[in-house]
Design an enzyme around this catalytic site. Structure first.
Site, PDB file in Angstrom:
ATOM      1  N   ALA A 228      -2.527  86.787  19.179  1.00  0.00           N
ATOM      2  CA  ALA A 228      -3.934  86.422  18.989  1.00  0.00           C
ATOM      3  C   ALA A 228      -4.410  85.495  20.097  1.00  0.00           C
ATOM      4  CB  ALA A 228      -4.122  85.747  17.627  1.00  0.00           C
TER       5      ALA A 228
ATOM      6  N   TYR B 298      -5.524  85.118  24.543  1.00  0.00           N
ATOM      7  CA  TYR B 298      -6.650  85.394  25.431  1.00  0.00           C
ATOM      8  C   TYR B 298      -6.935  86.881  25.592  1.00  0.00           C
ATOM      9  CZ  TYR B 298      -7.371  80.619  27.079  1.00  0.00           C
ATOM     10  OH  TYR B 298      -7.690  79.284  27.149  1.00  0.00           O
TER      11      TYR B 298
ATOM     12  N   ASP C  77      -0.361  86.942  14.219  1.00  0.00           N
ATOM     13  CA  ASP C  77       0.315  85.971  15.080  1.00  0.00           C
ATOM     14  C   ASP C  77       1.116  85.043  14.175  1.00  0.00           C
ATOM     15  OD1 ASP C  77       0.732  83.611  16.926  1.00  0.00           O
ATOM     16  OD2 ASP C  77      -0.529  84.833  18.239  1.00  0.00           O
TER      17      ASP C  77
ATOM     18  N   ASN D 184       2.672  86.756  25.074  1.00  0.00           N
ATOM     19  CA  ASN D 184       2.768  86.061  26.353  1.00  0.00           C
ATOM     20  C   ASN D 184       3.968  86.550  27.158  1.00  0.00           C
ATOM     21  OD1 ASN D 184       2.072  84.202  28.321  1.00  0.00           O
ATOM     22  ND2 ASN D 184       3.122  82.496  27.328  1.00  0.00           N
TER      23      ASN D 184
ATOM     24  N   LYS E  95      -1.693  97.604  37.219  1.00  0.00           N
ATOM     25  CA  LYS E  95      -2.113  96.267  36.800  1.00  0.00           C
ATOM     26  C   LYS E  95      -1.653  95.223  37.811  1.00  0.00           C
ATOM     27  CE  LYS E  95      -3.027  92.582  34.289  1.00  0.00           C
ATOM     28  NZ  LYS E  95      -4.375  92.054  34.144  1.00  0.00           N
TER      29      LYS E  95
ATOM     30  N   CYS F 259      -2.848  85.309  35.434  1.00  0.00           N
ATOM     31  CA  CYS F 259      -2.469  86.628  35.963  1.00  0.00           C
ATOM     32  C   CYS F 259      -2.071  86.642  37.430  1.00  0.00           C
ATOM     33  CB  CYS F 259      -3.611  87.625  35.758  1.00  0.00           C
ATOM     34  SG  CYS F 259      -3.914  88.043  34.037  1.00  0.00           S
TER      35      CYS F 259
ATOM     36  N   LYS G  67       1.348  84.999  38.554  1.00  0.00           N
ATOM     37  CA  LYS G  67       2.430  85.623  37.787  1.00  0.00           C
ATOM     38  C   LYS G  67       2.651  87.069  38.231  1.00  0.00           C
ATOM     39  CE  LYS G  67       1.652  87.023  33.554  1.00  0.00           C
ATOM     40  NZ  LYS G  67       1.409  87.051  32.094  1.00  0.00           N
TER      41      LYS G  67
ATOM     42  N   PHE H 278      -9.023  76.442  35.155  1.00  0.00           N
ATOM     43  CA  PHE H 278      -8.773  77.075  36.455  1.00  0.00           C
ATOM     44  C   PHE H 278     -10.032  77.709  37.038  1.00  0.00           C
ATOM     45  CE2 PHE H 278      -8.313  81.032  34.053  1.00  0.00           C
ATOM     46  CZ  PHE H 278      -8.714  82.014  34.960  1.00  0.00           C
TER      47      PHE H 278
ATOM     48  N   ARG I 233      -4.060  77.484  32.774  1.00  0.00           N
ATOM     49  CA  ARG I 233      -2.813  77.987  33.372  1.00  0.00           C
ATOM     50  C   ARG I 233      -2.938  78.107  34.891  1.00  0.00           C
ATOM     51  NH1 ARG I 233      -1.837  82.929  29.238  1.00  0.00           N
ATOM     52  NH2 ARG I 233      -4.127  82.854  29.278  1.00  0.00           N
TER      53      ARG I 233
END
Length: 471
Positions: A14, A16, A38, A94, A224, A280, A283, A342, A350
């Protein structure tokens, strides 16, 4: 094999991605029951809160949840029931970068993906379509399929799909309403294509058919990573040019504007800044680096690694500019950092550049005032503690103060650092800010946000990233 008609969807996770994505699916597909599950009770309680104080901030999200919640959108901690009832299950957990073990610092940590997959296999008593929604390395779907098939009950079949998200935080709801594309990857078998069609039918309730792309499973996973890597590459490229602009007297806005007019390049993601952040970009690039190394392609790995190296350099360069400009020392000086998320229009921190800047200012023994309109105080303390693991929180709190407004943060400061492009920072009463600051008063614009000439007329010394002005 006939296409399954999806009437019940379960989303494991549950956060982002899962929250906004499935909320919009519920809104646009009133005939489909959508349950987001979750294990984090506090998070689910927030999604269910009577006053709609949701656990994440995203413009437009509250309105979507208000319309769909308790109609066909539900939030629950009963993961097993969600799995049992669903025809289709999104795995949206995650996948942080590993901090230890093989691939530490580069590879994705798939522990949560594996736990969710094993739970599905243990609980499911009927056929399920299982959809990879988390950002994962190539061929993760194969691992999921192996786990599911090894642990499934008799006459219980699982079809695996990849359906990566391409959301930008701050515009996620509009991205979901009018996506550039919806990408669905499947095994190119009859069963795989049927599962793919079932998910495509869900999206077809509001997405035009020509924007629903169906591809092979591995192509979907790699697409992706490739999309985020190329976007991040553009940011690092323009940031590299910003350093040249500052050294030569050129203006990065003018350079980006001219380059962006080239139809082969285009204007998007050519905005210089103190650096990219978020869940994203870094990572996914590190994931691509690790994949390249695993495939014995060291030159490819080094190429993509340099995008992250450039991003870290940009943050270091900016914090060094602050120190150098303030007469080569900020010891005991008060620095106001405006923005901790951010980027604007999100509460996500993050990989936020602000974390690195504040850590650098701490190491120079500065006093830091922080203000962000959306980030919770507890999150700021958690991020700063993680960034300086050898420093006790009590010691950090002697140097860092969290303020309730931009004006409060700037009071008695020597310098203002704009780390996030919140619109309110452009519109604050800069004359009032100037009156309350120590003189000379400096502004360091890391987001090309403010009117530098206007601020100079007030009396500020202004340093704008990517511009070669001399103070």
């Amino acid at each position: 094999m006939s296409t399954v008609k999806v009437t019940k969807i379960c989303c494991i996770g549950a956060g982002y991605v899962g929250g906004p994505t499935c909320a919009v699916i519920a809104l646009r597909c009133p005939h489909v029951q959508v349950t987001i599950v979750d294990l984090n009770k506090a998070r689910i309680d927030a999604w269910n809160s009577p006053d709609f104080k949701l656990p994440i901030y995203e413009p437009g999200l509250e309105d979507v949840v208000r319309k769909a919640r308790d109609r066909n959108l539900f939030f629950s901690t009963d993961v097993d029931k969600g799995i049992q009832d669903a025809d289709l299950i999104f795995v949206s957990v995650n996948t942080p970068t590993k901090k230890s073990g093989v691939g530490a610092g580069f590879a994705a940590d798939l522990n949560y993906v594996e736990l969710a997959t094993r739970r599905i296999a243990a609980v499911a008593t009927s056929n399920k379509i299982v959809v990879e929604k988390s950002t994962v390395p190539c061929r993760t779907a194969e691992s999921m399929r192996t786990i599911l098939e090894a642990n499934s009950k008799p006459n219980c079949r699982f079809d695996i799909l990849s359906n990566p998200e391409f959301l930008a935080e701050g515009t996620a709801i509009s991205d979901l309403f009018k996506p550039d594309r919806v990408l669905i990857g499947s095994l190119q078998t009859l069963e795989g294509k049927a599962a793919c069609s079932a998910l495509a039918e869900v999206y077809a309730n509001w997405v035009p058919a020509d924007r629903i792309l169906t591809v092979g499973l591995w192509s979907s996973e790699l697409s992706k990573l490739a999309a985020n890597a190329m976007l991040a590459q553009r940011i690092s490229s323009i940031n590299a040019l910003s350093a040249i602009c500052e050294a030569t007297g050129a203006n990065i806005d003018e350079v980006a504007h001219a380059v962006g007019f080239d139809s082969r390049v285009g204007p998007k993601f050519l905005r210089a800044s103190v650096g990219f952040g978020g869940s994203c970009f870094q990572k996914d690039i590190l994931n691509l680096v690790y994949l390249s190394e695993s495939l014995h392609l060291p030159e490819v790995a080094e190429y993509w690694k340099q995008v992250v190296v450039m991003n870290e350099y940009q943050k270091r360069r900016f914090s060094k500019t602050v120190v150098d400009t303030l007469f080569n020392t900020i010891t005991g000086k008060r620095i106001a950092v405006l923005g901790f998320a951010f980027k604007a229009d999100t509460g996500d921190t993050r990989e936020s550049p602000a974390i690195t800047l504040i850590r650098d200012f701490q190491s120079e023994k500065a006093l830091i005032n922080v203000y962000d309109p959306q980030v919770e105080h507890e999150q700021i303390w958690a991020d700063l503690t993680e960034a300086s693991p050898s420093t006790p929180l009590a010691s950090i709190q002697k140097q860092v103060s969290i303020c309730s407004s931009a004006l409060e943060a700037c009071k008695n400061a020597e310098a203002v650092v704009i780390a996030t492009e919140w619109k309110e920072f452009r519109d604050i009463d800069w004359e009032q800010v100037y009156k309350g600051m120590n003189k000379p008063a400096f502004v360091f614009d890391g987001r090309l946000l403010v009117d530098a000439d206007k601020l100079r007329k007030i009396g500020f010394k202004v340093n704008t990233i990517g511009r070669g002005e001399r103070m």
